[in-house]
Design an enzyme around this catalytic site. Structure first.
Site, PDB file in Angstrom:
ATOM      1  N   ASN A 180       1.113  -0.985   0.406  1.00 30.47           N
ATOM      2  CA  ASN A 180      -0.013  -0.044  -0.330  1.00 30.47           C
ATOM      3  C   ASN A 180       1.032   1.166  -0.009  1.00 30.47           C
ATOM      4  O   ASN A 180       1.648   1.304   1.219  1.00 30.47           O
ATOM      5  CB  ASN A 180      -1.072   0.246   1.117  1.00 30.47           C
ATOM      6  CG  ASN A 180      -1.658   0.983   1.832  1.00 30.47           C
ATOM      7  OD1 ASN A 180      -2.160   2.050   0.253  1.00 30.47           O
ATOM      8  ND2 ASN A 180      -2.464   1.564   2.972  1.00 30.47           N
ATOM      9  N   LYS A 198       0.254   4.071  -0.296  1.00 31.54           N
ATOM     10  CA  LYS A 198      -0.709   5.283  -0.084  1.00 31.54           C
ATOM     11  C   LYS A 198      -0.528   6.481  -0.327  1.00 31.54           C
ATOM     12  O   LYS A 198      -0.106   6.401  -1.736  1.00 31.54           O
ATOM     13  CB  LYS A 198      -0.354   5.401   1.616  1.00 31.54           C
ATOM     14  CG  LYS A 198      -0.278   4.082   1.987  1.00 31.54           C
ATOM     15  CD  LYS A 198       0.012   4.399   4.067  1.00 31.54           C
ATOM     16  CE  LYS A 198      -0.490   2.681   4.662  1.00 31.54           C
ATOM     17  NZ  LYS A 198      -0.180   3.126   6.198  1.00 31.54           N
ATOM     18  N   HIS A 244      -9.461   0.591   4.410  1.00 33.63           N
ATOM     19  CA  HIS A 244      -8.199   0.604   5.540  1.00 33.63           C
ATOM     20  C   HIS A 244      -8.620   2.136   6.951  1.00 33.63           C
ATOM     21  O   HIS A 244      -9.579   2.290   6.607  1.00 33.63           O
ATOM     22  CB  HIS A 244      -7.130   1.757   4.890  1.00 33.63           C
ATOM     23  CG  HIS A 244      -5.747   1.548   5.147  1.00 33.63           C
ATOM     24  ND1 HIS A 244      -5.248   2.225   6.085  1.00 33.63           N
ATOM     25  CD2 HIS A 244      -4.892   0.863   5.393  1.00 33.63           C
ATOM     26  CE1 HIS A 244      -4.573   2.409   5.815  1.00 33.63           C
ATOM     27  NE2 HIS A 244      -3.363   0.844   6.041  1.00 33.63           N
ATOM     28  N   GLU A 288      -7.120   4.664   8.117  1.00 31.36           N
ATOM     29  CA  GLU A 288      -6.509   5.769   7.141  1.00 31.36           C
ATOM     30  C   GLU A 288      -8.196   6.202   6.899  1.00 31.36           C
ATOM     31  O   GLU A 288      -8.610   7.219   7.048  1.00 31.36           O
ATOM     32  CB  GLU A 288      -5.835   5.553   6.697  1.00 31.36           C
ATOM     33  CG  GLU A 288      -4.647   5.783   7.530  1.00 31.36           C
ATOM     34  CD  GLU A 288      -3.019   4.976   6.761  1.00 31.36           C
ATOM     35  OE1 GLU A 288      -3.033   5.519   5.851  1.00 31.36           O
ATOM     36  OE2 GLU A 288      -1.898   4.517   7.411  1.00 31.36           O
ATOM     37  N   GLU A 333      -5.231  -5.268  10.915  1.00 32.32           N
ATOM     38  CA  GLU A 333      -4.751  -4.264  10.876  1.00 32.32           C
ATOM     39  C   GLU A 333      -4.173  -3.653  12.558  1.00 32.32           C
ATOM     40  O   GLU A 333      -5.583  -2.304  12.151  1.00 32.32           O
ATOM     41  CB  GLU A 333      -3.985  -3.788   9.716  1.00 32.32           C
ATOM     42  CG  GLU A 333      -3.803  -3.936   8.434  1.00 32.32           C
ATOM     43  CD  GLU A 333      -3.219  -3.052   6.808  1.00 32.32           C
ATOM     44  OE1 GLU A 333      -2.124  -2.761   6.600  1.00 32.32           O
ATOM     45  OE2 GLU A 333      -4.798  -2.316   7.049  1.00 32.32           O
ATOM     46  N   GLY A 346       2.046   2.103  11.150  1.00 35.34           N
ATOM     47  CA  GLY A 346       3.600   3.293  10.860  1.00 35.34           C
ATOM     48  C   GLY A 346       3.830   3.462  11.369  1.00 35.34           C
ATOM     49  O   GLY A 346       4.596   4.715  12.097  1.00 35.34           O
ATOM     50  N   SER A 365       3.109  -2.327  10.515  1.00 38.40           N
ATOM     51  CA  SER A 365       5.228  -2.533  10.537  1.00 38.40           C
ATOM     52  C   SER A 365       5.082  -3.397  10.477  1.00 38.40           C
ATOM     53  O   SER A 365       6.759  -4.245  11.549  1.00 38.40           O
ATOM     54  CB  SER A 365       5.395  -1.429  11.977  1.00 38.40           C
ATOM     55  OG  SER A 365       4.743  -0.259  13.028  1.00 38.40           O
TER      56      SER A 365
HETATM   57  P1  PGA Z   1       2.636   0.154   7.696  1.00 37.54           P
HETATM   58  O1  PGA Z   1       1.450   0.259   7.200  1.00 37.54           O
HETATM   59  O2  PGA Z   1       3.271  -1.018   7.199  1.00 37.54           O
HETATM   60  O3  PGA Z   1       4.123   1.501   7.215  1.00 37.54           O
HETATM   61  O4  PGA Z   1       2.781  -0.282   9.539  1.00 37.54           O
HETATM   62  C1  PGA Z   1       0.209  -1.004   6.940  1.00 37.54           C
HETATM   63  C2  PGA Z   1      -0.369   0.109   5.863  1.00 37.54           C
HETATM   64  O5  PGA Z   1      -1.178   0.238   6.352  1.00 37.54           O
HETATM   65  O6  PGA Z   1      -1.368  -1.078   5.356  1.00 37.54           O
END
Ligand code: PGA
Length: 247
Positions: free
Chosen positions: A9, A11, A92, A94, A164, A170, A210
Site C-alpha cells: 500500500n 498510500k 483501511h 486511514e 491491521e 506506521g 509495521s
Molecule cells: P505500515 O502500514 O506497514 O507502514 O505500518 C500498513 C498499512 O497501513 O497498510
C-alpha cells in the site's frame, strides 16, 4: 489451498518517476509463483503501471461506490475496472479515520466492488484503546459483520481480509506473532461460523502494521497468517522483496 499474498500500500507517497522506477524494480524481482504480489499506488499512476505490469498486479486504494454522476473529485469502481483494475482496498483505518468512512459506507463499497467482480482486500483492526480494554476481538468481528458478512459464500471468494491493528500501522510497533495469530484464528473462526468449512479454509487473511523484512518470516509462519499488507516497507524495493520471499 489458501492464496499467499503480499500487497504494497503505497498510500499518498512517491512522485511519478519514483513510482515508475519502484514498480519496474519490483516487477523484475524473482519471487515464487505461489506468491501473489499486488501494489496499490496513488490513483493517478495506476494506468501507467498497469501497462507495464506482467508479474505484479496493480490495484486501487480507493473509489466512490456510485457508477457515475456528480461526485466531484471522485473515481468510480466502473472507471477503475475500465482501465484494467481488478483489486481494490476497502476499510483501511486511514480511510475510516481521516475520511469518516463508516461500516455502513464500507458495506456500500464492498457491494459496488463485488457487483463488478472485483477482488477486495477488506481491512479491519482495532485502536489501542479498544485493545487495552480487551474488546479487540468483538470489535473486529463487528467490523466484519457490519460490512462484509452479508455477502454470499460465492461472493466471499472475491474477498481477502487484512487484519491491521491501528496501533501497529506506521508506528514501528508490530503485533507479536502470537497476537496476530490469535486474531487471525478468531477471524477465521467467525468465517467458519458464518459460512462453513470451505470458506474458512480458503479465505486468505493478511497481517498489516509495521510488517518489515525482520519480522515478516515469523509473522508468515503463523498458521492463520497468509501474507501481509505492507505500508512503509513497500516503498523500498529490497524490503518488499525480502517480505515477498519470507514464506
Ligand atoms: P505500515 O502500514 O506497514 O507502514 O505500518 C500498513 C498499512 O497501513 O497498510
Amino acid at each position: 489451498m489458501r492464496k499467499k499474498i503480499v500487497a504494497g500500500n503505497w498510500k499518498m507517497n512517491l512522485l511519478h518517476s519514483d513510482a515508475i522506477r519502484l514498480f519496474s524494480e519490483i516487477e523484475n524481482q524473482q519471487v515464487s509463483e505461489d506468491v501473489i504480489r499486488i501494489v496499490f499506488p496513488p490513483c493517478i499512476y495506476i494506468s501507467d503501471l498497469i501497462k507495464s505490469a506482467k508479474n505484479v498486479l496493480v490495484g486501487a486504494q480507493n473509489f466512490y461506490p456510485k457508477e457515475n454522476g456528480a461526485y466531484t473529485g471522485e473515481v468510480s469502481i466502473n472507471q477503475l475496472k475500465d482501465i484494467g483494475v481488478n483489486h481494490v482496498l476497502i476499510g483501511h483505518s486511514e480511510r475510516r479515520m481521516f475520511f469518516n468512512e463508516t461500516n455502513e459506507f464500507l458495506k456500500e463499497k464492498v457491494d459496488a466492488a463485488i457487483h463488478l467482480g472485483m477482488h477486495v482486500i477488506f481491512c479491519c483492526g482495532e485502536s489501542l484503546e479498544v485493545r487495552d480494554t480487551n474488546n479487540h476481538e468483538s470489535f473486529v468481528i463487528n467490523q466484519l459483520n457490519s460490512s462484509l458478512y452479508h455477502l454470499t459464500s460465492d461472493q466471499l471468494k472475491l474477498v481477502t481480509i487484512a487484519y491491521e491493528p491501528i496501533w501497529a500501522i506506521g508506528t514501528g510497533r508490530t503485533a507479536t506473532s502470537q497476537q496476530a495469530e490469535e486474531m487471525h484464528s478468531h477471524i477465521r473462526k467467525s468465517v467458519l461460523e458464518r459460512y462453513g468449512n470451505e470458506s474458512a479454509d480458503s479465505i486468505s487473511i493478511l497481517y498489516g502494521g509495521s510488517c518489515n523484512p525482520s519480522n515478516a518470516k515469523e509473522l508468515f509462519s503463523c498458521s492463520n497468517v497468509d501474507g501481509g499488507l505492507i505500508g512503509g516497507a513497500s516503498l523500498k524495493a529490497d524490503d518488499f522483496f525480502s517480505i515477498s520471499t519470507a514464506y
